[in-house]
Motif scaffolding. Structure first.
Motif, mmCIF file in Angstrom:
data_model
loop_
_atom_site.group_PDB
_atom_site.id
_atom_site.type_symbol
_atom_site.label_atom_id
_atom_site.label_comp_id
_atom_site.label_asym_id
_atom_site.label_seq_id
_atom_site.Cartn_x
_atom_site.Cartn_y
_atom_site.Cartn_z
ATOM 1 N N LEU A 42 2.923 -5.918 -6.058
ATOM 2 C CA LEU A 42 2.627 -6.642 -4.827
ATOM 3 C C LEU A 42 2.077 -5.652 -3.807
ATOM 4 N N ILE A 43 0.971 -6.016 -3.165
ATOM 5 C CA ILE A 43 0.417 -5.220 -2.068
ATOM 6 C C ILE A 43 0.839 -5.895 -0.766
ATOM 7 N N VAL A 44 1.539 -5.151 0.084
ATOM 8 C CA VAL A 44 2.141 -5.721 1.287
ATOM 9 C C VAL A 44 1.618 -4.980 2.521
ATOM 10 N N ARG A 45 1.128 -5.730 3.492
ATOM 11 C CA ARG A 45 0.642 -5.154 4.757
ATOM 12 C C ARG A 45 1.645 -5.420 5.881
ATOM 13 N N ASP A 46 1.847 -4.397 6.688
ATOM 14 C CA ASP A 46 2.637 -4.536 7.906
ATOM 15 C C ASP A 46 1.727 -4.119 9.054
ATOM 16 N N GLU A 47 1.251 -5.090 9.815
ATOM 17 C CA GLU A 47 0.297 -4.810 10.884
ATOM 18 C C GLU A 47 0.946 -4.128 12.084
ATOM 19 N N GLY A 48 2.298 -4.139 12.131
ATOM 20 C CA GLY A 48 2.972 -3.465 13.214
ATOM 21 C C GLY A 48 2.844 -4.162 14.562
ATOM 22 N N ASP A 49 2.513 -5.448 14.543
ATOM 23 C CA ASP A 49 2.329 -6.192 15.801
ATOM 24 C C ASP A 49 3.452 -7.187 16.049
ATOM 25 N N GLY A 50 4.588 -6.951 15.358
ATOM 26 C CA GLY A 50 5.723 -7.845 15.535
ATOM 27 C C GLY A 50 5.813 -8.944 14.508
ATOM 28 N N GLU A 79 -10.090 -4.788 0.680
ATOM 29 C CA GLU A 79 -9.968 -3.807 1.767
ATOM 30 C C GLU A 79 -8.618 -3.866 2.464
ATOM 31 N N LEU A 80 -7.915 -4.984 2.296
ATOM 32 C CA LEU A 80 -6.592 -5.089 2.923
ATOM 33 C C LEU A 80 -5.572 -4.148 2.289
ATOM 34 N N ALA A 81 -5.924 -3.553 1.135
ATOM 35 C CA ALA A 81 -5.021 -2.599 0.501
ATOM 36 C C ALA A 81 -4.935 -1.299 1.296
ATOM 37 N N ARG A 82 -5.984 -0.970 2.029
ATOM 38 C CA ARG A 82 -6.007 0.290 2.772
ATOM 39 C C ARG A 82 -4.936 0.264 3.859
ATOM 40 N N GLY A 83 -4.034 1.232 3.783
ATOM 41 C CA GLY A 83 -2.935 1.325 4.735
ATOM 42 C C GLY A 83 -1.725 0.493 4.378
ATOM 43 N N ALA A 84 -1.755 -0.182 3.220
ATOM 44 C CA ALA A 84 -0.658 -1.073 2.824
ATOM 45 C C ALA A 84 0.339 -0.350 1.924
ATOM 46 N N THR A 85 1.410 -1.065 1.580
ATOM 47 C CA THR A 85 2.448 -0.575 0.664
ATOM 48 C C THR A 85 2.351 -1.333 -0.650
ATOM 49 N N GLY A 110 -6.530 3.574 -0.978
ATOM 50 C CA GLY A 110 -6.038 3.800 0.370
ATOM 51 C C GLY A 110 -4.632 3.315 0.625
ATOM 52 N N ILE A 111 -3.903 2.989 -0.438
ATOM 53 C CA ILE A 111 -2.481 2.665 -0.295
ATOM 54 C C ILE A 111 -1.779 3.881 0.332
ATOM 55 N N THR A 112 -0.888 3.637 1.284
ATOM 56 C CA THR A 112 -0.216 4.765 1.939
ATOM 57 C C THR A 112 1.225 4.968 1.475
ATOM 58 N N ARG A 113 1.780 3.948 0.817
ATOM 59 C CA ARG A 113 3.170 4.078 0.355
ATOM 60 C C ARG A 113 3.347 3.267 -0.908
ATOM 61 N N VAL A 114 4.108 3.805 -1.866
ATOM 62 C CA VAL A 114 4.412 3.102 -3.113
ATOM 63 C C VAL A 114 5.915 3.048 -3.286
ATOM 64 N N VAL A 115 6.417 1.853 -3.518
ATOM 65 C CA VAL A 115 7.828 1.645 -3.837
ATOM 66 C C VAL A 115 7.884 1.221 -5.300
ATOM 67 N N SER A 116 8.607 1.982 -6.124
ATOM 68 C CA SER A 116 8.697 1.669 -7.555
ATOM 69 C C SER A 116 10.134 1.346 -7.921
#
Length: 381
Positions: A42-50, A79-85, A110-116
């Motif tokens: 799963l590719i998960v984005r957190d926009e940090g806007d609440g 492109e939504l993968a860039r900066g995502a987990t 451009g994934i910035t974090r991986v949780v395995s």
């Protein structure tokens, strides 16, 4: 394998929620990915806007084993993968094949974090995937819900750790601990709900195994009969060292529709062998256990693992079940207790509920109508 835990990033509050979702998604293709495990990403984005984090890409190992889950999830995310987990139920692969390693693909995207979750014992991976991610500047959080993820791919893990398929032994027990009546054919012990659960397990398993005695007495079909899932029937393996099967039996008559293998001694009846082969049966050679004169199960399981089979469901009678238990070849034990009693004339189960509770951890305990379903982790792998 990376030994220093200090290189990894700590678990975040929502990691388990997304990993649990990934583990559920991975179940979609269990039993349909060949020698590769069914993994989800799963590719998960957190926009940090609440706003809460959101899933922007999903992937699961494709039928046959390729492409891997990471590729599908990255393609969906774009492109939504860039900066995502990325949440991956198994350590991303690190070896080059026709395509670059999945670990490299995550870095490039451009994934910035991986949780395995589960660790991969394949020597081509085994920590190397995490190393690629770390060297690429990504944060890595391993072993999140690792045990839960490992249950989905238990056969794959056992094959790499022990050189044989993972084995599930399943038996239906009456209330008085019997599994049937000798000479009476199949005895109906459990109801339709737990029977459907059994067929679901068949659909998620590479092969189902019984002995010649069960085949001769019950003439079973050994297929998956859930609506719309007949194409997910497992291969059938019958231990028949002296070739007692006949061409008119169900498993032989349908051998051209469902792969059917007979385990037989090399000197077994050549005419019977030829007749079964003509019907579409394939043969697996086996060694003889010098103490019992029966099939040497540890060697057989290694040979089956070498063919690419990763999981086997054993549904044979008391003799076959006893042999697998005695040889330490059972990884998961399923006992389904029905509401009927068979009586003193019945065949005692080789392991009852009380003994199973003493020997193995109980990992699943559910009611299906009048039946009680128990699963035990035998801890072999």
């Amino acid at each position: 394998m990376i030994a220093d835990p200090s290189v990894f990033s700590p678990e975040q509050p929502y990691d388990r929620r997304f990993m649990a979702a990934a583990i559920r998604y991975a179940r979609r293709n269990v039993g349909r990915t060949g020698t590769n495990p069914s993994v989800a990403t799963l590719i998960v984005r957190d926009e940090g806007d609440g706003r809460p984090p959101r899933i922007v890409g999903r992937g699961v190992t494709a039928l046959g084993g390729r492409p891997h889950a990471e590729a599908g999830a990255l393609a969906e995310a774009g492109e939504l993968a860039r900066g995502a987990t990325a949440y991956v139920t198994l350590e991303p692969c690190a070896h080059h094949g026709r395509t670059p390693p999945c670990a490299e693909a995550l870095v490039t995207a451009g994934i910035t974090r991986v949780v395995s979750a589960a660790s991969d014992p394949d020597p081509r991976v085994d920590g190397k995937g995490h190393r690629i991610l770390l060297d690429g500047g990504l944060k890595v959080t391993p072993k999140v819900l690792a045990e839960e993820a490992a249950r989905n791919i238990a056969g794959y893990l056992t094959r790499h750790r022990s050189g044989r398929p993972g084995v599930t032994l399943k038996m239906a027990l009456s209330r008085d601990g019997r599994i049937g009546l000798r000479g009476e054919g199949q005895v109906k012990i459990t109801g339709p709900i737990s029977n459907a659960q059994t067929h679901l397990i068949r659909a998620q398993t590479d092969a189902i195994m019984i002995g010649a005695g069960t085949a001769l007495e019950d003439d079973p079909r050994l297929d998956c009969r859930l609506p719309g899932m007949s194409d997910r029937s497992p291969a059938r393996i019958i231990l028949d060292p002296n070739l007692r099967l006949s061409p008119d039996m169900t498993v032989v008559r349908t051998a051209r529709d469902t792969p059917t293998f007979v385990v037989a001694f090399a000197d077994a009846d050549p005419e019977r062998r030829a007749a079964l082969a003509e019907a579409g049966v394939s043969f697996v050679a086996c060694d003889t256990d010098p103490e019992t004169g029966r099939v040497a199960l540890p060697e057989l399981m290694e040979d089956l693992g070498a063919t690419g089979i990763t999981s086997i469901l054993v549904e044979g009678g008391a003799e076959l079940a006893s042999s697998f238990l005695a040889d330490g070849l059972v990884d998961r034990l399923i006992l389904v207790q029905g509401g009927i009693e068979i009586g003193e004339a019945g065949i005692l189960a080789p392991v009852g509920l009380a003994e199973a509770r003493q020997r193995f951890p109980l990992v699943r305990d559910q009611r299906f109508g009048d039946d009680h379903w128990y699963e035990f982790d035998c801890g072999v792998a």
